[in-house]
Structure formats: structure tokens, C-alpha cells
Scaffold this motif. Structure first.
Motif, PDB file in Angstrom:
ATOM      1  N   THR A  96       0.862  -1.177   0.000  1.00  0.00           N
ATOM      2  CA  THR A  96       0.000   0.000   0.000  1.00  0.00           C
ATOM      3  C   THR A  96       0.902   1.231   0.000  1.00  0.00           C
ATOM      4  O   THR A  96       2.126   1.132   0.135  1.00  0.00           O
ATOM      5  N   ARG A  97       0.295   2.369  -0.116  1.00  0.00           N
ATOM      6  CA  ARG A  97       1.060   3.619  -0.039  1.00  0.00           C
ATOM      7  C   ARG A  97       1.773   3.718   1.320  1.00  0.00           C
ATOM      8  O   ARG A  97       2.922   4.143   1.392  1.00  0.00           O
ATOM      9  N   SER A  98       1.073   3.302   2.382  1.00  0.00           N
ATOM     10  CA  SER A  98       1.686   3.302   3.715  1.00  0.00           C
ATOM     11  C   SER A  98       2.879   2.353   3.774  1.00  0.00           C
ATOM     12  O   SER A  98       3.886   2.645   4.428  1.00  0.00           O
ATOM     13  N   GLY A  99       2.780   1.206   3.100  1.00  0.00           N
ATOM     14  CA  GLY A  99       3.888   0.261   3.055  1.00  0.00           C
ATOM     15  C   GLY A  99       5.092   0.837   2.326  1.00  0.00           C
ATOM     16  O   GLY A  99       6.234   0.691   2.775  1.00  0.00           O
ATOM     17  N   GLU A 100       4.833   1.483   1.205  1.00  0.00           N
ATOM     18  CA  GLU A 100       5.928   2.115   0.453  1.00  0.00           C
ATOM     19  C   GLU A 100       6.604   3.196   1.299  1.00  0.00           C
ATOM     20  O   GLU A 100       7.829   3.314   1.322  1.00  0.00           O
ATOM     21  N   GLN A 101       5.798   3.967   2.014  1.00  0.00           N
ATOM     22  CA  GLN A 101       6.331   5.030   2.862  1.00  0.00           C
ATOM     23  C   GLN A 101       7.143   4.445   4.025  1.00  0.00           C
ATOM     24  O   GLN A 101       8.202   4.960   4.366  1.00  0.00           O
ATOM     25  N   ALA A 102       6.670   3.356   4.614  1.00  0.00           N
ATOM     26  CA  ALA A 102       7.389   2.718   5.721  1.00  0.00           C
ATOM     27  C   ALA A 102       8.771   2.243   5.273  1.00  0.00           C
ATOM     28  O   ALA A 102       9.761   2.407   5.997  1.00  0.00           O
TER      29      ALA A 102
END
Length: 144
Positions: A96-102
């Protein structure tokens, strides 16, 4: 040590110790994902979408282990599962976008910690490290 004499076992032992020490010093802060979970997430970000079996092979873990990792990553909103376009009975995972950001934040944090260590080197030591990096990158490539 005579640097002209090639002793692969000594080099391997020293490299393993140094990599282990540096890795322990730059572990992510408590409360973040474990190294294994972050590694799996980074692989999904880089190579996804992937079937769980493909991810397990890439991470050199068993399918039950990757299933547990994926459950945690999904609960945290870092990946999502979707039907496999090639086989409706199977699924693939993607970040997810959150995963990419993490993953981006973890890489930045770790790079900053390594930069602090590298800043402690003399100019000659820094040059030695830079020369060694090309060879280490080559042997660390999974396709090599």
C-alpha cells in the motif's frame, strides 16, 4: 595481516562479524517492524505484486512463516491481497502507499545511522570502504 595473501576464510569470518556488528548498531527503533518483516515488505515494494510462495523464496523462509509475516503486514495496512490475475484461486500481495512510505522511512533512517558511522572514518579509511563497495555490491546481488 598481509593484504596481498588471499585467505577467503579469514575474509569471510571478518566480514560476517563486521556486517553483524553494523547491522545490530543500526537496527530500527523499537516499535517499528522487525528486520524480517521490513525485509519482506521491502521485497514486496521492489518486486510486487507477488504470490506468497514467491515472496517466501525471495526471503528464504517457509510458506507458513511468510503467511504470518503477511498477516501482520496486512493488519498494519502495509500490504493488501488481491486475486491473482493468472489464477483466481490464488492471491498476490502488493504494498500500500503506507507500506511504500514505511520502507522509504526505514531506508532513510538506516542510511542516516550508517552515515554517522562512516563519518568517523579517516579519509584513507573512507577511500578503502568506497573501493570495497563495488565488489560487495556485486557479490550481494542475488542474480550473481
Amino acid at each position: 595481516m598481509n593484504v596481498n595473501a588471499r585467505d577467503g576464510s579469514e575474509a569471510a569470518a571478518r566480514l560476517a562479524v563486521v556486517v553483524g556488528r553494523i547491522s545490530r548498531r543500526i537496527r530500527l527503533n523499537p516499535g517499528t517492524l522487525s528486520y524480517g518483516k521490513m525485509s519482506a515488505l521491502a521485497t514486496v515494494v521492489r518486486e510486487g505484486p507477488l504470490r506468497p510462495g514467491e515472496l517466501a523464496r525471495a526471503e528464504s523462509v517457509t510458506k507458513p512463516t511468510i503467511s504470518r509475516v503477511l498477516d501482520v503486514l496486512e493488519q498494519k495496512g502495509l500490504i493488501e491481497r488481491t486475486a491473482d490475475p493468472d489464477d483466481g484461486r490464488a492471491f498476490v500481495v502488493m504494498a500500500t502507499r503506507s507500506g511504500e512510505q514505511a520502507v522509504a522511512e526505514a531506508r532513510s533512517e538506516r542510511a542516516g545511522m550508517v552515515a554517522e558511522l562512516v563519518d568517523r572514518l579517516s579519509d584513507d579509511e573512507f577511500e578503502d570502504v568506497m573501493r570495497a563497495l563495488t565488489a560487495l555490491e556485486r557479490v550481494s546481488d542475488p542474480g550473481h
